[in-house]
Design a protein around this motif. Structure first.
Motif, PDB file in Angstrom:
ATOM      1  N   LEU A   7       0.960  -1.321   0.001  1.00 61.25           N
ATOM      2  CA  LEU A   7      -0.040   0.037   0.012  1.00 61.25           C
ATOM      3  C   LEU A   7       1.041   1.228  -0.025  1.00 61.25           C
ATOM      4  CD1 LEU A   7      -2.707   1.085   0.362  1.00 61.25           C
ATOM      5  CD2 LEU A   7      -2.486   1.232   2.769  1.00 61.25           C
ATOM      6  N   HIS A   8       0.644   2.127  -1.126  1.00 58.04           N
ATOM      7  CA  HIS A   8       1.311   3.437  -0.989  1.00 58.04           C
ATOM      8  C   HIS A   8       0.748   4.516  -0.246  1.00 58.04           C
ATOM      9  CE1 HIS A   8       2.463   1.425  -4.815  1.00 58.04           C
ATOM     10  NE2 HIS A   8       3.598   2.143  -4.948  1.00 58.04           N
ATOM     11  N   SER A  35       6.853  15.180  -3.770  1.00 60.01           N
ATOM     12  CA  SER A  35       6.230  14.545  -2.727  1.00 60.01           C
ATOM     13  C   SER A  35       6.978  13.212  -2.107  1.00 60.01           C
ATOM     14  CB  SER A  35       4.744  13.862  -3.007  1.00 60.01           C
ATOM     15  OG  SER A  35       5.010  12.811  -4.031  1.00 60.01           O
ATOM     16  N   GLY A  36       6.806  13.039  -0.851  1.00 59.94           N
ATOM     17  CA  GLY A  36       7.257  11.769  -0.360  1.00 59.94           C
ATOM     18  C   GLY A  36       6.539  10.673  -0.289  1.00 59.94           C
ATOM     19  N   MET A  37       6.793   9.429  -0.188  1.00 63.41           N
ATOM     20  CA  MET A  37       6.187   8.253  -0.573  1.00 63.41           C
ATOM     21  C   MET A  37       6.525   7.055   0.451  1.00 63.41           C
ATOM     22  SD  MET A  37       5.438   5.791  -3.692  1.00 63.41           S
ATOM     23  CE  MET A  37       6.953   4.703  -3.209  1.00 63.41           C
ATOM     24  N   MET A  38       5.823   6.539   0.757  1.00 62.92           N
ATOM     25  CA  MET A  38       6.138   5.309   1.817  1.00 62.92           C
ATOM     26  C   MET A  38       5.221   4.151   1.220  1.00 62.92           C
ATOM     27  SD  MET A  38       5.931   4.854   5.889  1.00 62.92           S
ATOM     28  CE  MET A  38       4.098   5.194   6.114  1.00 62.92           C
ATOM     29  N   LEU A  39       5.975   2.911   1.079  1.00 61.75           N
ATOM     30  CA  LEU A  39       5.469   1.823   0.524  1.00 61.75           C
ATOM     31  C   LEU A  39       5.546   0.871   1.716  1.00 61.75           C
ATOM     32  CD1 LEU A  39       4.151   0.476  -1.912  1.00 61.75           C
ATOM     33  CD2 LEU A  39       6.631  -0.396  -2.450  1.00 61.75           C
ATOM     34  N   GLY A  91       5.362  -3.569   7.348  1.00 57.07           N
ATOM     35  CA  GLY A  91       6.567  -2.938   7.585  1.00 57.07           C
ATOM     36  C   GLY A  91       6.943  -2.056   6.085  1.00 57.07           C
ATOM     37  N   ILE A  92       7.755  -1.250   6.643  1.00 56.80           N
ATOM     38  CA  ILE A  92       8.104  -0.338   5.554  1.00 56.80           C
ATOM     39  C   ILE A  92       8.960  -0.747   4.310  1.00 56.80           C
ATOM     40  CG2 ILE A  92       9.288   2.103   4.685  1.00 56.80           C
ATOM     41  CD1 ILE A  92       8.092   2.869   7.666  1.00 56.80           C
TER      42      ILE A  92
END
Length: 181
Positions: free
Chosen positions: A113-114, A132-136, A145-146
């Motif tokens: 999930l982004h 922008s920043g993104m975390m998957l 977990g990232i």
């Protein structure tokens, strides 16, 4: 906050918006709450433009996270391009479609999930630029977990009455690659 909305060309847009800055309230010289001028600087993006760009980000990642090829490709201009973290690029909707079909076959991506954050949008002569920043986030047997946390650089244009990505590029998160200054 008080918003007045109207529908235009099948999309909701702000007709008027009144809000008060927090934590202080500004009555200004008019004695009215919040925004006192509806004038927009030349080249500036409207609130509606900014909201539509945020909606574009949401549609993009929802389509990606759910493996929906056509809605994902539709977020790009006809000549749009995507560049991944290795620098490989895909240009044009036909090529992007083939890329998205292949990517959707990866079983590992079905568990991801982004989350996007710190979206900064600025006007350009051709449309807009966004960073922008993104975390998957990845679902694992032991929990979540990232997986990765890159940044994105986007060039956006209006095409067929909608904001779309002209250019989308993964970038390493600046402070990790360049050190904090």
């Amino acid at each position: 906050r008080t918003d007045e909305l109207r529908q235009e060309n099948g999309r909701w847009r702000f007709k008027s918006r009144r809000s008060a800055p927090w934590p202080t309230w500004d009555l200004g010289t008019t004695g009215q709450w919040g925004i006192h001028s509806t004038e927009q600087a030349p080249g500036a993006l409207s609130v509606a433009d900014r909201l539509e760009i945020h909606e574009l980000f949401a549609r993009y990642f929802y389509a990606e996270d759910t493996g929906q090829v056509e809605p994902w490709v539709d977020t790009y201009t006809r000549d749009g391009s995507f560049t991944n973290r290795t620098g490989k690029s895909w240009v044009g909707r036909d090529v992007l479609t083939r890329f998205a079909i292949e990517r959707s076959k990866r079983p590992d991506l079905g568990q991801c999930l982004h989350w996007i954050n710190n979206v900064m949008i600025s006007p350009t002569d051709e449309g807009a630029r966004a960073r922008s920043g993104m975390m998957l986030v990845e679902k694992k047997p032991e929990g979540f977990g990232i997986w990765t946390m890159p940044a994105k650089l986007d060039e956006l244009r209006q095409e067929d009455g909608q904001w779309r990505f002209k250019f989308r590029q993964f970038q390493p998160w600046p402070s990790w690659e360049q050190g904090r200054s």
